[in-house]
Scaffold this motif. Structure first.
Motif, mmCIF file in Angstrom:
data_model
loop_
_atom_site.group_PDB
_atom_site.id
_atom_site.type_symbol
_atom_site.label_atom_id
_atom_site.label_comp_id
_atom_site.label_asym_id
_atom_site.label_seq_id
_atom_site.Cartn_x
_atom_site.Cartn_y
_atom_site.Cartn_z
ATOM 1 N N GLU A 3 0.057 8.943 11.357
ATOM 2 C CA GLU A 3 -1.083 8.155 11.826
ATOM 3 C C GLU A 3 -2.207 8.150 10.793
ATOM 4 O OE1 GLU A 3 -1.750 12.336 13.488
ATOM 5 O OE2 GLU A 3 -0.047 11.003 13.314
ATOM 6 N N HIS A 4 -2.206 9.125 9.898
ATOM 7 C CA HIS A 4 -3.231 9.200 8.857
ATOM 8 C C HIS A 4 -2.742 8.648 7.524
ATOM 9 C CE1 HIS A 4 -5.683 11.481 11.571
ATOM 10 N NE2 HIS A 4 -4.700 12.340 11.742
ATOM 11 N N LEU A 5 -1.501 8.234 7.490
ATOM 12 C CA LEU A 5 -0.894 7.762 6.253
ATOM 13 C C LEU A 5 -1.631 6.561 5.663
ATOM 14 C CD1 LEU A 5 1.625 8.276 4.447
ATOM 15 C CD2 LEU A 5 2.799 6.562 5.811
ATOM 16 N N TRP A 6 -2.144 5.703 6.516
ATOM 17 C CA TRP A 6 -2.772 4.459 6.088
ATOM 18 C C TRP A 6 -4.293 4.541 6.111
ATOM 19 C CZ3 TRP A 6 0.546 1.488 3.686
ATOM 20 C CH2 TRP A 6 1.898 1.646 3.977
ATOM 21 N N ASN A 7 -4.829 5.759 5.922
ATOM 22 C CA ASN A 7 -6.270 5.980 5.831
ATOM 23 C C ASN A 7 -6.558 6.894 4.651
ATOM 24 O OD1 ASN A 7 -7.283 4.610 8.280
ATOM 25 N ND2 ASN A 7 -6.007 6.112 9.336
ATOM 26 N N TYR A 8 -7.736 6.726 4.057
ATOM 27 C CA TYR A 8 -8.148 7.613 2.972
ATOM 28 C C TYR A 8 -8.432 8.998 3.525
ATOM 29 C CZ TYR A 8 -8.622 3.700 -0.232
ATOM 30 O OH TYR A 8 -8.359 2.616 -1.039
ATOM 31 N N GLN A 9 -8.102 10.019 2.734
ATOM 32 C CA GLN A 9 -8.446 11.380 3.092
ATOM 33 C C GLN A 9 -9.969 11.517 3.025
ATOM 34 O OE1 GLN A 9 -6.122 14.493 1.105
ATOM 35 N NE2 GLN A 9 -4.874 12.862 0.224
ATOM 36 N N PRO A 10 -10.552 12.262 3.949
ATOM 37 C CA PRO A 10 -12.021 12.406 3.945
ATOM 38 C C PRO A 10 -12.557 13.009 2.644
ATOM 39 C CG PRO A 10 -11.051 13.476 5.880
ATOM 40 C CD PRO A 10 -9.924 12.978 5.038
ATOM 41 N N THR A 11 -11.740 13.769 1.938
ATOM 42 C CA THR A 11 -12.170 14.435 0.708
ATOM 43 C C THR A 11 -11.924 13.606 -0.553
ATOM 44 O OG1 THR A 11 -10.021 15.531 0.611
ATOM 45 C CG2 THR A 11 -11.817 16.740 1.679
ATOM 46 N N ALA A 12 -11.363 12.401 -0.415
ATOM 47 C CA ALA A 12 -10.995 11.584 -1.581
ATOM 48 C C ALA A 12 -12.205 10.995 -2.303
ATOM 49 C CB ALA A 12 -10.047 10.461 -1.167
ATOM 50 N N GLY A 13 -13.322 10.879 -1.609
ATOM 51 C CA GLY A 13 -14.501 10.307 -2.244
ATOM 52 C C GLY A 13 -14.551 8.796 -2.176
ATOM 53 N N HIS A 14 -13.801 8.213 -1.256
ATOM 54 C CA HIS A 14 -13.819 6.757 -1.111
ATOM 55 C C HIS A 14 -15.113 6.321 -0.449
ATOM 56 C CE1 HIS A 14 -12.977 2.941 1.029
ATOM 57 N NE2 HIS A 14 -12.524 2.635 -0.169
ATOM 58 N N LEU A 15 -15.781 5.351 -1.041
ATOM 59 C CA LEU A 15 -17.001 4.781 -0.474
ATOM 60 C C LEU A 15 -16.677 3.391 0.041
ATOM 61 C CD1 LEU A 15 -19.584 5.781 -3.238
ATOM 62 C CD2 LEU A 15 -19.215 6.882 -1.028
ATOM 63 N N ALA A 16 -16.840 3.195 1.333
ATOM 64 C CA ALA A 16 -16.547 1.896 1.945
ATOM 65 C C ALA A 16 -17.292 0.793 1.198
ATOM 66 C CB ALA A 16 -16.938 1.905 3.416
ATOM 67 N N GLY A 17 -16.590 -0.292 0.961
ATOM 68 C CA GLY A 17 -17.185 -1.438 0.278
ATOM 69 C C GLY A 17 -17.062 -1.400 -1.229
ATOM 70 N N THR A 18 -16.539 -0.311 -1.796
ATOM 71 C CA THR A 18 -16.369 -0.207 -3.236
ATOM 72 C C THR A 18 -15.150 -1.012 -3.670
ATOM 73 O OG1 THR A 18 -17.308 2.016 -3.246
ATOM 74 C CG2 THR A 18 -16.025 1.380 -5.177
ATOM 75 N N ASP A 19 -15.321 -1.901 -4.630
ATOM 76 C CA ASP A 19 -14.205 -2.679 -5.153
ATOM 77 C C ASP A 19 -13.440 -1.816 -6.154
ATOM 78 O OD1 ASP A 19 -12.390 -4.536 -6.054
ATOM 79 O OD2 ASP A 19 -13.889 -5.869 -6.955
ATOM 80 N N LEU A 20 -12.226 -1.444 -5.806
ATOM 81 C CA LEU A 20 -11.409 -0.584 -6.655
ATOM 82 C C LEU A 20 -10.519 -1.364 -7.617
ATOM 83 C CD1 LEU A 20 -10.345 2.019 -3.920
ATOM 84 C CD2 LEU A 20 -12.233 2.194 -5.570
ATOM 85 N N SER A 21 -10.584 -2.684 -7.574
ATOM 86 C CA SER A 21 -9.770 -3.510 -8.466
ATOM 87 C C SER A 21 -10.049 -3.147 -9.921
ATOM 88 C CB SER A 21 -10.064 -4.991 -8.253
ATOM 89 O OG SER A 21 -9.777 -5.364 -6.936
ATOM 90 N N GLY A 22 -8.974 -2.967 -10.678
ATOM 91 C CA GLY A 22 -9.101 -2.629 -12.092
ATOM 92 C C GLY A 22 -9.194 -1.145 -12.378
ATOM 93 N N TYR A 23 -9.367 -0.327 -11.353
ATOM 94 C CA TYR A 23 -9.411 1.122 -11.566
ATOM 95 C C TYR A 23 -8.052 1.599 -12.059
ATOM 96 C CZ TYR A 23 -13.925 2.185 -9.314
ATOM 97 O OH TYR A 23 -15.253 2.299 -9.002
ATOM 98 N N LYS A 24 -8.037 2.534 -13.011
ATOM 99 C CA LYS A 24 -6.798 3.142 -13.475
ATOM 100 C C LYS A 24 -6.299 4.099 -12.402
ATOM 101 C CE LYS A 24 -7.891 2.849 -18.357
ATOM 102 N NZ LYS A 24 -8.182 3.589 -19.583
ATOM 103 N N VAL A 25 -4.978 4.196 -12.271
ATOM 104 C CA VAL A 25 -4.377 5.089 -11.282
ATOM 105 C C VAL A 25 -3.588 6.167 -12.013
ATOM 106 C CG1 VAL A 25 -2.874 5.271 -9.266
ATOM 107 C CG2 VAL A 25 -4.266 3.211 -9.603
#
Length: 122
Positions: A3-25
């Protein structure tokens, strides 16, 4: 845990609304490509990564739970999978995407309880 597979981990540092396009993985053992598309919808968050020449221009879809850290300054996303694990993931097809019956189940089985990771984050 799926159920948590399709959500960011709270510790990941994801900021809602941030465009991640072009970020290196970055996988655990090196770079795998750049974010082409992403979703941050609750229970449907993911990254589509363009792997470039690494696996012959193939795109892969990673559930948001694989993200362990986002470095906004360096524009990098770190995931908790190896290159081999990502390469072995079900192939991403833009025409299928998550709306295709069975495709999301296939990804959930691979990354979730039925897959090689036993529903746990590495």
């Amino acid at each position: 845990m799926t159920e948590h597979l399709w959500n960011y981990q709270p510790t990941a540092g994801h900021l809602a609304g941030t465009d991640l396009s072009g970020y290196k993985v970055e996988a655990l053992d090196g770079g795998i490509g750049k974010v082409d598309k992403h979703s941050e919808e609750v229970d449907d968050a993911y990254l589509v990564v363009d792997t470039g020449p690494w696996i012959f221009g193939r795109e892969v879809l990673l559930p948001a739970s694989t993200v362990v850290r986002i470095d906004l300054d360096d524009r990098k996303i770190f995931v908790d999978r190896t290159k081999a694990q990502i390469k072995d993931a079900p192939e991403f097809h833009r025409e299928k995407h998550l709306g295709e019956p069975g495709y999301r189940d296939e990804l959930t089985a691979y990354y979730g309880l039925g897959g090689p990771f036993g529903g746990r984050l590495l």
